[in-house]
Design an enzyme around this catalytic site. Structure first.
Site, PDB file in Angstrom:
ATOM      1  N   ARG A  73       3.000   4.134   1.334  1.00  0.00           N
ATOM      2  CA  ARG A  73       2.307   2.837   1.204  1.00  0.00           C
ATOM      3  C   ARG A  73       0.793   3.049   1.251  1.00  0.00           C
ATOM      4  NH1 ARG A  73       3.858  -1.694  -0.637  1.00  0.00           N
ATOM      5  NH2 ARG A  73       5.741  -1.698   0.663  1.00  0.00           N
ATOM      6  N   ARG A  99       7.802   7.999  -7.911  1.00  0.00           N
ATOM      7  CA  ARG A  99       7.094   8.067  -6.619  1.00  0.00           C
ATOM      8  C   ARG A  99       8.011   8.534  -5.491  1.00  0.00           C
ATOM      9  NH1 ARG A  99       6.073   1.836  -4.480  1.00  0.00           N
ATOM     10  NH2 ARG A  99       8.183   1.059  -4.801  1.00  0.00           N
ATOM     11  N   HIS A 169      -0.779   2.534  -9.412  1.00  0.00           N
ATOM     12  CA  HIS A 169      -0.794   1.363  -8.518  1.00  0.00           C
ATOM     13  C   HIS A 169      -1.821   1.589  -7.391  1.00  0.00           C
ATOM     14  CE1 HIS A 169       0.835  -1.643  -5.781  1.00  0.00           C
ATOM     15  NE2 HIS A 169       1.868  -1.916  -6.558  1.00  0.00           N
ATOM     16  N   GLU A 273      -4.642  -2.198 -10.556  1.00  0.00           N
ATOM     17  CA  GLU A 273      -3.710  -1.220 -11.131  1.00  0.00           C
ATOM     18  C   GLU A 273      -3.818  -1.168 -12.654  1.00  0.00           C
ATOM     19  OE1 GLU A 273       0.154  -2.503  -9.655  1.00  0.00           O
ATOM     20  OE2 GLU A 273      -0.848  -3.463  -7.987  1.00  0.00           O
TER      21      GLU A 273
HETATM   22  O1  TA6 Z   1       1.837  -4.395  -8.371  1.00  0.00           O
HETATM   23  C1  TA6 Z   1       2.133  -5.424  -7.531  1.00  0.00           C
HETATM   24  C2  TA6 Z   1       3.563  -5.271  -7.060  1.00  0.00           C
HETATM   25  O2  TA6 Z   1       4.428  -5.154  -8.169  1.00  0.00           O
HETATM   26  C3  TA6 Z   1       3.883  -6.473  -6.177  1.00  0.00           C
HETATM   27  O3  TA6 Z   1       4.786  -7.353  -6.769  1.00  0.00           O
HETATM   28  C4  TA6 Z   1       4.337  -5.858  -4.867  1.00  0.00           C
HETATM   29  O4  TA6 Z   1       5.671  -5.887  -4.672  1.00  0.00           O
HETATM   30  C5  TA6 Z   1       3.724  -4.473  -4.930  1.00  0.00           C
HETATM   31  O5  TA6 Z   1       3.716  -4.101  -6.265  1.00  0.00           O
HETATM   32  C6  TA6 Z   1       4.231  -3.404  -4.002  1.00  0.00           C
HETATM   33  O6  TA6 Z   1       5.499  -2.942  -4.333  1.00  0.00           O
HETATM   34  P1  TA6 Z   1       6.257  -1.934  -3.401  1.00  0.00           P
HETATM   35  O7  TA6 Z   1       7.571  -1.651  -4.043  1.00  0.00           O
HETATM   36  O8  TA6 Z   1       5.421  -0.691  -3.277  1.00  0.00           O
HETATM   37  O9  TA6 Z   1       6.417  -2.619  -2.070  1.00  0.00           O
END
Ligand code: TA6
Length: 300
Positions: A73, A99, A169, A273
């Site tokens: 994260r 990932r 991301h 992103e």
């Molecule tokens: O890019 C934004 C997103 O798609 C959100 O909808 C949110 O869920 C975020 O990514 C994080 O996703 P994750 O699977 O890493 O918790």
């Protein structure tokens, strides 16, 4: 390969070293005249980037598990070969499998300009095949210099054309989200949230985040700048090979629901992103490849 063998084969004295990181995940530490950075081989995941004389640019959750099987994260996760939930099978991992894989070190290099480069690769294997049937070579090329350049390339190594969605991301560290303006998205059309079917145009030049935001800007290719008055800095995010920009901040309520994010995590981060999604899907012909890059730098 163990850490000692990686250092022997790919280490660069005084510049690039492999070590055991959090959760004992193998990590590449790069330090050169321009910056310091660290990259987990798990997920080909950039964990930190700190240009000389600057604060950390990337946000990392203090609650990230650093455990194989879970995404990290913070930093720069790569979403591939789908961005968000899988189209038809909700049991498949959100944001794809890349990932969640241990990548391979393919190459390290000391570039003529003094930058340091790392190339990691991922190919299909029997486990991946159960999630995605295509033969591919994925490469992540990370160059640490006065900017951090991250290039994700996918080559079709099989016998049939395929398509995918993806994203770099990136999580950025900010002093306080209340001090932040995001520039570069004024006049762009966006979908507000994952399932949104109608779009709006951002009228304001600057995006100010005051609540949960999950905006997916289409036809968005301009640089974005995160202007942070608390740190007196501007982070410039350039990209190529992408016409979709996503801005995500979970806000107070969602932050509490995300197990590996502190309750107040939303205050010190924002994701900007570079993505291929919606009508900007990557289509890879036989032996062809598609490339998505982002370049991150700090301006005074
Ligand atoms: O890019 C934004 C997103 O798609 C959100 O909808 C949110 O869920 C975020 O990514 C994080 O996703 P994750 O699977 O890493 O918790």
């Amino acid at each position: 390969m163990d850490i000692a063998s990686l250092n022997k084969k790919y280490g660069i004295a005084g510049k690039l070293e492999f070590t055991s990181g959090q959760g004992e995940l193998p990590v590449v530490i790069i330090a050169n005249v321009f910056a310091k950075a660290s990259i987990a081989i798990y997920g080909a995941h950039v964990l930190s980037y700190r240009p000389k004389g600057q604060e950390e640019v990337l946000w990392m959750s203090s609650l990230s598990t650093f455990e194989e099987g879970n995404p990290i994260r913070g930093g720069i996760p790569v979403c591939f070969p789908w961005f968000g939930p899988h189209d038809t099978d909700s049991k498949k991992p959100q944001h794809g499998f890349a990932r969640l894989q241990m990548w391979k070190v393919a190459e390290t290099a000391n570039l003529p300009g003094g930058e340091t480069q790392l190339r990691l690769t991922l190919r299909q294997n029997p486990k991946i095949k159960t999630l995605w049937k295509y033969s591919f070579l994925a490469e992540m090329i990370i160059t640490v210099g006065v900017s951090l350049n991250v290039t994700f390339r996918c080559t079709n190594t099989g016998m049939e054309q395929f398509s995918y969605t993806d994203a770099l991301h990136s999580y950025f560290a900010v002093s306080d989200i209340a001090n932040v303006k995001i520039k570069g998205l004024g006049g762009s059309r966006y979908y507000d949230g994952i399932g949104a079917t109608t779009s709006s145009i951002q009228k304001e030049d600057n995006l100010v985040i005051q609540k949960e935001e999950n905006r997916r800007y289409i036809d968005s290719t301009s640089d974005c700048i995160i202007e942070d008055s608390g740190l007196s800095r501007k982070i410039r995010i350039r990209k190529t090979g992408s016409r979709v920009t996503v801005v995500w901040n979970p806000g107070a309520e969602m932050s509490k629901k995300i197990a590996d994010m502190p309750d107040d995590g939303y205050k010190t981060m924002v994701c900007v992103e570079a993505a291929n999604a919606y009508d900007d899907i990557a289509v890879v012909q036989l032996k062809g490849s598609c490339t998505l890059s982002t370049s991150i730098s700090v301006e005074a």
